[in-house]
Design a protein around this motif. Structure first.
Motif, PDB file in Angstrom:
ATOM      1  N   PHE B 104       0.829  -1.167   0.088  1.00 50.75           N
ATOM      2  CA  PHE B 104       0.209  -0.079  -0.263  1.00 50.75           C
ATOM      3  C   PHE B 104       0.661   1.158   0.031  1.00 50.75           C
ATOM      4  CE2 PHE B 104      -3.121   3.239   1.432  1.00 50.75           C
ATOM      5  CZ  PHE B 104      -4.176   2.795   0.816  1.00 50.75           C
ATOM      6  N   PRO B 105       0.642   2.246  -0.823  1.00 47.47           N
ATOM      7  CA  PRO B 105      -0.474   2.282  -1.650  1.00 47.47           C
ATOM      8  C   PRO B 105      -0.631   1.897  -3.164  1.00 47.47           C
ATOM      9  CG  PRO B 105       0.436   4.545  -1.658  1.00 47.47           C
ATOM     10  CD  PRO B 105       1.184   3.655  -0.772  1.00 47.47           C
ATOM     11  N   ALA B 106       0.710   1.451  -3.484  1.00 46.84           N
ATOM     12  CA  ALA B 106       0.916   0.661  -4.690  1.00 46.84           C
ATOM     13  C   ALA B 106      -0.128  -0.618  -4.851  1.00 46.84           C
ATOM     14  CB  ALA B 106       2.306   0.055  -4.621  1.00 46.84           C
ATOM     15  N   PRO B 107      -0.299  -0.667  -6.381  1.00 42.11           N
ATOM     16  CA  PRO B 107      -1.263  -1.974  -6.491  1.00 42.11           C
ATOM     17  C   PRO B 107      -0.461  -3.436  -6.226  1.00 42.11           C
ATOM     18  CG  PRO B 107      -0.853  -0.633  -8.311  1.00 42.11           C
ATOM     19  CD  PRO B 107      -0.162   0.037  -7.209  1.00 42.11           C
ATOM     20  N   ASP B 110       2.458  -4.286  -7.858  1.00 42.77           N
ATOM     21  CA  ASP B 110       3.842  -3.291  -8.063  1.00 42.77           C
ATOM     22  C   ASP B 110       4.820  -4.024  -7.037  1.00 42.77           C
ATOM     23  OD1 ASP B 110       5.637  -1.291  -8.134  1.00 42.77           O
ATOM     24  OD2 ASP B 110       4.019   0.087  -8.212  1.00 42.77           O
TER      25      ASP B 110
END
Lengths: 149, 149
Positions: B104-107, B110
């Motif tokens: 988080f906050p990446a997908p 990722d």
């Protein structure tokens, strides 16, 4: 409207079409020239913050964008996603993917699998006017009104 | 049914609920214990391969799963995605994300942003029976029938 929200303050990309409840933008993602977003105009974080009839309306637009990309570009796959971890304002990514693109078959958020094919990227980008014309025509017919922009 | 398709040959994860047209599975993603998929039972690659009424049905189920995850787990964000680049059989990822999760906050596709919080992952995983019971009850009421499994 949330004053600290990037998608309340601005369109969030190159505006292709705007309706009363949502807009379609072309994302500035140079490696992926067929990357669009359907953005809900009002500030809502989650899909289920919308009423059922609003969700149906939203997904009709997403499906319409997908259909235009399929017909105009014949991609290997369409990717749809509503993430919003960084900008929690409902926006649907609609991305036409190709087996030659830098990340395929991985998600665009994953690490690249190969070098960018600049010639194919440029050829795809050159088709944007046709895609945008078709999107405007089809979205306008669907909404029963031309773009509000 | 496509004989070479993993989502035609099997459920694709731990089956939570099965209806006539779609099923809900719990994905085997140990770092993300609140990762579900809504899988269309018939083989279809793209969202727009479904008829409009089928798309509406599918998204009602996606919204219902999202709603249960929000109510049961109070996540920071829900992530929805239909990618299918590797397995082109329509399946919607429905993932409850938390500000402490590894990406988080990446997908989730990722690179990780931090180490896994094993205690919080275990606490979240411990809530799965409650989530699954609620999913079964709500999906059954929505479909007007208990699970077909």
């Amino acid at each position: 409207m949330a004053s600290d929200c990037a998608l309340c303050r601005g369109d969030g990309g190159a505006l292709v079409w705007r309706g009363e409840r949502l807009r379609v933008i072309h994302a500035h993602e140079p490696h992926f020239p067929a990357f669009y977003r359907v953005v809900w105009n009002a500030h809502a974080a989650e899909f289920t913050d919308l009423a059922p009839h609003e969700r149906a309306h939203c997904m009709q637009a997403v499906a319409l964008v997908e259909q235009v990309l399929r017909e105009q570009l014949t991609p290997a796959k369409i990717n749809l996603a509503a993430l919003g971890n960084v900008v929690p304002h409902l926006h649907w990514h609609v991305i036409a993917r190709f087996d030659w693109d830098s990340h395929f078959p991985a998600p665009v958020w994953d690490a690249p699998r190969r070098a960018q094919d600049t010639a194919r990227i440029a050829a795809l980008a050159a088709r944007q006017p046709l895609v945008h014309d078709d999107l405007c025509a089809r979205l306008g017919a669907w909404a029963g009104a031309p773009s509000l922009r």
